[in-house]
Design a protein around this motif. Structure first.
Motif, mmCIF file in Angstrom:
data_model
loop_
_atom_site.group_PDB
_atom_site.id
_atom_site.type_symbol
_atom_site.label_atom_id
_atom_site.label_comp_id
_atom_site.label_asym_id
_atom_site.label_seq_id
_atom_site.Cartn_x
_atom_site.Cartn_y
_atom_site.Cartn_z
ATOM 1 N N THR A 17 8.053 2.308 6.143
ATOM 2 C CA THR A 17 7.520 1.066 5.609
ATOM 3 C C THR A 17 8.615 0.011 5.638
ATOM 4 O O THR A 17 9.806 0.333 5.586
ATOM 5 N N GLU A 51 2.919 7.923 -4.827
ATOM 6 C CA GLU A 51 3.490 6.657 -4.381
ATOM 7 C C GLU A 51 3.073 6.314 -2.950
ATOM 8 O O GLU A 51 2.826 5.152 -2.634
ATOM 9 N N ASN A 53 0.282 7.170 -1.528
ATOM 10 C CA ASN A 53 -1.107 6.724 -1.634
ATOM 11 C C ASN A 53 -1.171 5.298 -2.170
ATOM 12 O O ASN A 53 -1.899 4.457 -1.632
ATOM 13 N N GLU A 54 -0.376 4.993 -3.210
ATOM 14 C CA GLU A 54 -0.396 3.651 -3.795
ATOM 15 C C GLU A 54 0.124 2.599 -2.822
ATOM 16 O O GLU A 54 -0.430 1.503 -2.739
ATOM 17 N N GLU A 55 1.197 2.900 -2.100
ATOM 18 C CA GLU A 55 1.840 1.914 -1.236
ATOM 19 C C GLU A 55 1.107 1.681 0.075
ATOM 20 O O GLU A 55 0.968 0.540 0.515
ATOM 21 N N GLY A 57 -1.812 3.839 1.158
ATOM 22 C CA GLY A 57 -3.189 4.306 1.181
ATOM 23 C C GLY A 57 -3.440 5.675 1.778
ATOM 24 O O GLY A 57 -4.601 6.047 1.955
ATOM 25 N N ASN A 94 -4.008 1.607 4.025
ATOM 26 C CA ASN A 94 -4.463 0.579 3.094
ATOM 27 C C ASN A 94 -3.200 0.072 2.408
ATOM 28 O O ASN A 94 -2.804 0.591 1.369
ATOM 29 N N ILE A 95 -2.545 -0.914 3.022
ATOM 30 C CA ILE A 95 -1.231 -1.368 2.588
ATOM 31 C C ILE A 95 -1.344 -2.237 1.335
ATOM 32 O O ILE A 95 -2.123 -3.186 1.295
ATOM 33 N N ASP A 96 -0.543 -1.892 0.325
ATOM 34 C CA ASP A 96 -0.432 -2.714 -0.880
ATOM 35 C C ASP A 96 0.612 -3.793 -0.599
ATOM 36 O O ASP A 96 1.809 -3.520 -0.590
ATOM 37 N N ALA A 97 0.163 -5.018 -0.373
ATOM 38 C CA ALA A 97 1.050 -6.123 -0.002
ATOM 39 C C ALA A 97 2.043 -6.477 -1.111
ATOM 40 O O ALA A 97 3.043 -7.140 -0.851
ATOM 41 N N ASN A 98 1.792 -6.024 -2.321
ATOM 42 C CA ASN A 98 2.755 -6.249 -3.402
ATOM 43 C C ASN A 98 4.007 -5.401 -3.221
ATOM 44 O O ASN A 98 5.046 -5.700 -3.806
ATOM 45 N N GLU A 99 3.892 -4.318 -2.444
ATOM 46 C CA GLU A 99 5.022 -3.408 -2.260
ATOM 47 C C GLU A 99 5.500 -3.299 -0.819
ATOM 48 O O GLU A 99 6.673 -3.045 -0.578
#
Length: 161
Positions: A17, A51, A53-55, A57, A94-99
């Motif tokens: 990432t 993490e 999964n959260e970051e 997806g 499913n990228i979390d743009a906050n991270e």
């Protein structure tokens, strides 16, 4: 941290990432998915899976833990615990743009070639440090991430495996 191995075109790749630019720690740097161990995590493996999964997806059912590298203390004061896993290629991002700013993959064979590692010197916390750097396409992998790759490389290329 999750060192996620995925098979593409009959060879293994590792998922990386690029951290979001607004983050307080290590903005824009290349890293593995993963993050802070929380009290509700039952293990470091569970932290790495949660993490990831959260970051980006990748659902837990697509991740198979196969091992762990020794922990690594960073020059910035963090201790990271690299968990190694196979990831089923049927996952969807499913990228979390906050991270995370972006996700990319590098062939494992490229990362196992010592000629692709270059030792650089830098000043951090008023001390001189050496760090490995690996350039791949438009990405620069360095610091703790590169050191974990070097540790993985040495493990996989040793006679003990």
């Amino acid at each position: 941290m999750l060192i996620a191995l995925i098979e593409r075109d009959d060879e293994l790749h590792i998922i990386f990432t690029e951290r979001a630019l607004h983050l307080r720690h290590h903005p824009g740097q290349v890293s593995f998915p993963g993050g802070k161990h929380e009290t509700f995590d039952s293990s470091l493996q569970q932290t790495a899976i949660r993490e990831t999964n959260e970051e980006i997806g990748i659902k837990p059912e697509f991740i198979e833990i196969i091992g762990q590298l020794p922990s690594l203390k960073t020059t910035s004061g963090f201790e990271v615990f690299p968990i190694v896993a196979f990831v089923d290629q049927r996952f969807s991002l499913n990228i979390d743009a906050n991270e995370v700013k972006s996700v990319f993959e590098v062939p494992l064979r490229f990362l196992l070639d010592s000629k692709n590692f270059h030792l650089q010197h830098l000043i951090a916390n008023k001390k001189r440090h050496s760090t490995y750097c690996i350039g791949y396409q438009n990405n620069l992998i360095w610091g703790a991430t590169a050191q974990m790759l070097k540790n993985l490389q040495q493990l996989l290329l040793s006679n003990d495996v």
